[in-house]
Design an enzyme around this catalytic site. Structure first.
Site, PDB file in Angstrom:
ATOM      1  CE  LYS A 190       7.420  -0.980   4.701  1.00  0.00           C
ATOM      2  NZ  LYS A 190       6.420   0.046   4.344  1.00  0.00           N
ATOM      3  CB  SER A 265       8.288   3.414   4.364  1.00  0.00           C
ATOM      4  OG  SER A 265       7.072   2.692   4.406  1.00  0.00           O
ATOM      5  CB  SER A 289       4.725   3.285   2.154  1.00  0.00           C
ATOM      6  OG  SER A 289       4.912   4.415   2.964  1.00  0.00           O
TER       7      SER A 289
END
Length: 611
Positions: A190, A265, A289
């Site tokens: 990420k 996210s 997330s």
């Protein structure tokens, strides 16, 4: 299960004869397939191993090429009739069709769908046996990324060193050196997790072009064990969002339906694993997330106990809530990745010195299971997670998952968490307050891109105004307000008091049960743009997950069924919650659940325009 075979032609392709549609209709009693198979130019090209299929339809009418992997649903060819309940699987020179069913259904014999296999373990076996090389695997994954990335947009950056790293692993094998447990495993990271020499922007303009001079501790451990970082995955800016639409650079699509969000996210990390662009990936979980996008994309998402994994190198959003989590296509893959990155780190004062168990011991073969492999395990089904506001399909899939656990020997009872509904407002007060403090460092002077101005205040204003997106600005304002004089006691202090109550409720429930279960989200993936202009509706989608972060507990989400929507259904995730630092039990229960789930294959449909 009906099937039909097609004679192999000299050029290693299978040509559908004109009577194929009639044969399909006769065997499967699914007339809706006929318009799909009619085009005269339709053909299926098989690889020599029989493990993948490439279909070519009329480009003018059906959108070109699509790659079909084992048990992957048909591509999105347009049809006036619904055909979402059919998938094609290929072995040798035959094709077969089967319906997709829910978790607890027993209408399909278990033999029709093989239990999901660990990509990490299979990669290691292939490398050590000489069946393949790391370089060949790398080229395969890079090719798949090139084919799928224009539609999915999972990655913000692809590493330039993938082939070089793979060649180094091949060289080590040739020299007879011992390989790390993650050797040859391709991992997405990420974009809010620092990677040395690689862009790490948190999907924000204010950090555009930033390349850290160091690796996050989690990334460093992965590299030391032989893992190969494929690239940086897309996300909501600084982790603030539930759809990945708040990225400053691009919007990621869900591999199950390109018109839907992958969740957030960590949507890029989840979608990349679902689309098989990488084997496993890292995400971050502040209020769900990792778990919510895992549910939306039909993969496994694992959030560890707060402190289990070092946060050093993770760009802070809400420091008392943030954790680094793992995605995998199987429970075993997510568990082995967690084991690799866990442990105390002197660079993170909040990391725990608790011993890290050998999680791999929980990943037994399905052949070794007893008839009731989870006999005596006490499971609490959280009553508040199945009440008003939860889609019927999600509620049904969760109840069927509970029935499946009962069939495995679990004792399932309903439990109540009286403070459950208080978690969402408490979370957003705490998270916004902490983000207001954490993001104050990005002022264009100390950190972040600078916009030149004649006055210092103007420099701050322009640098932050142009660098931050709308969602980040809104949460900073909310947090600043909650922390301001005269409102601190009314908002932030009270939210922390609610947090204590939530922890006590979880402890009481887990004192009576080994694990707790709930849906991972109130609905399956929704359309891109559907909730972008309604932030309250988007925030409400986090209601299933935020309480776990407030309590600092571990949780795992794994697919448990499919609901209506998209070309072949949309996945639904089951959330399993455990006591602090009891990831071992979570992984054991989840692995057995996954390996015994009958009739469901959670491989997303194929992209319509892969060339």
């Amino acid at each position: 299960m009906c099937s039909f075979s097609i004679r192999k032609s000299p050029n290693s392709s299978f040509i559908f004869p004109k009577f194929a549609p009639l044969l399909v209709r006769h065997c499967l009693t699914l007339p809706s397939l006929v318009p799909i198979l009619k085009p005269p130019r339709f053909r299926v090209v098989a690889s020599l191993s029989g493990t993948s299929w490439v279909s070519q339809a009329s480009k003018e009418k059906y959108g070109g090429w699509a790659l079909i992997e084992d048990e992957a649903p048909l591509p999105h060819w347009k049809s006036k009739k619904k055909w979402r309940n059919v998938v094609i699987t290929g072995v040798g020179s035959s094709l077969s069709s089967r319906p997709i069913v829910s978790a607890a259904s027993s209408t399909i014999d278990a033999a029709t769908v093989s239990p999901p296999q660990s990509q990490i373990l299979s990669t290691r076996r292939s490398l050590l046996s000489g069946e393949t090389t790391a370089s060949e695997i790398a080229k395969s994954y890079l090719s798949r990324i090139r084919l799928t990335e224009p539609q999915l947009k999972c990655f913000l950056h692809i590493s330039e060193n993938v082939l070089k790293d793979a060649q180094e692993i091949d060289a080590r094998i040739a020299r007879g050196e011992e390989l790390g447990p993650l050797a040859g495993v391709f991992i997405g990271v990420k974009d809010n997790i620092c990677t040395e020499g690689m862009p790490s922007t948190a999907a924000s303009r204010i950090l555009e072009h930033y390349r850290p001079p160091f690796d996050a501790t989690a990334v460093k451990k992965i590299k030391e064990l032989g893992g190969i970082v494929v690239g940086k995955t897309n996300m909501d800016e600084f982790g603030m969002g539930s759809t990945t639409e708040a990225s400053a650079f691009q919007v990621t699509a869900n591999p199950w339906d390109l018109t839907r969000v992958p969740g957030g996210s960590s949507g890029g990390s989840a979608a990349a694993v679902a689309a098989r662009q990488c084997m496993v990936s890292l995400g971050s979980d502040t209020g769900g997330s990792v778990r919510q996008p895992a549910s939306f994309c039909g993969v496994v998402g694992l959030k560890p106990t707060y402190g289990r994994v070092s946060r050093f190198g993770l760009m802070a959003y809400a420091s008392s809530l943030d954790v680094i989590g793992c995605f995998g296509s199987t429970v075993a893959d997510a568990g082995m990745l967690l084991h690799a990155i866990s442990g105390y780190d002197r660079f993170d004062s909040t990391s725990s010195k608790q011993d890290v168990p050998e999680f791999q011991s929980q990943f037994l073969s399905v052949d070794s299971f007893e008839s009731k492999p989870l006999k005596g395990v006490k499971v609490g089904l959280i009553r508040e997670t199945l009440e008003e506001g939860v889609d019927c399909g999600v509620r049904s899939a969760t109840q069927e998952a509970a029935s499946h656990l009962e069939a495995l020997g679990c004792l399932v009872t309903e439990v109540s968490l009286p403070s459950f509904s208080l978690g969402l407002p408490a979370y957003y007060v705490i998270a916004s307050s902490e983000s207001s403090s954490n993001l104050s460092r990005y002022d264009g002077v100390r950190y972040g891109n600078q916009v030149m101005a004649e006055e210092l205040n103007k420099l701050y204003e322009c640098s932050r105004g142009e660098g931050f997106g709308g969602e980040v600005k809104m949460r900073i304002l909310m947090g600043t307000y909650a922390l301001s004089a005269g409102y601190y006691d009314a908002y932030y202090k009270r939210a922390q008091q609610v947090r204590t109550i939530i922890r006590k409720d979880f402890k009481a429930a887990l004192d009576q049960n080994d694990i707790l279960i709930s849906p991972a989200a109130p609905s399956a993936a929704y359309k891109i743009g559907e909730k972008k202009d309604d932030p309250l509706a988007m925030y409400a989608g986090d209601i299933m997950t935020v309480n776990v972060n407030l309590a600092g507990l571990p949780a795992i989400v794994l697919p448990c069924g499919l609901v209506e929507g998209g070309p072949s259904g949309l996945p639904v995730g089951l959330q399993i919650i455990g006591a602090a630092f009891d990831e071992e039990k979570l992984l054991k229960v989840s692995h057995i659940f996954e390996q015994t789930l009958k009739g469901s294959s959670f491989v997303p449909p194929l992209l319509p325009n892969v060339a």
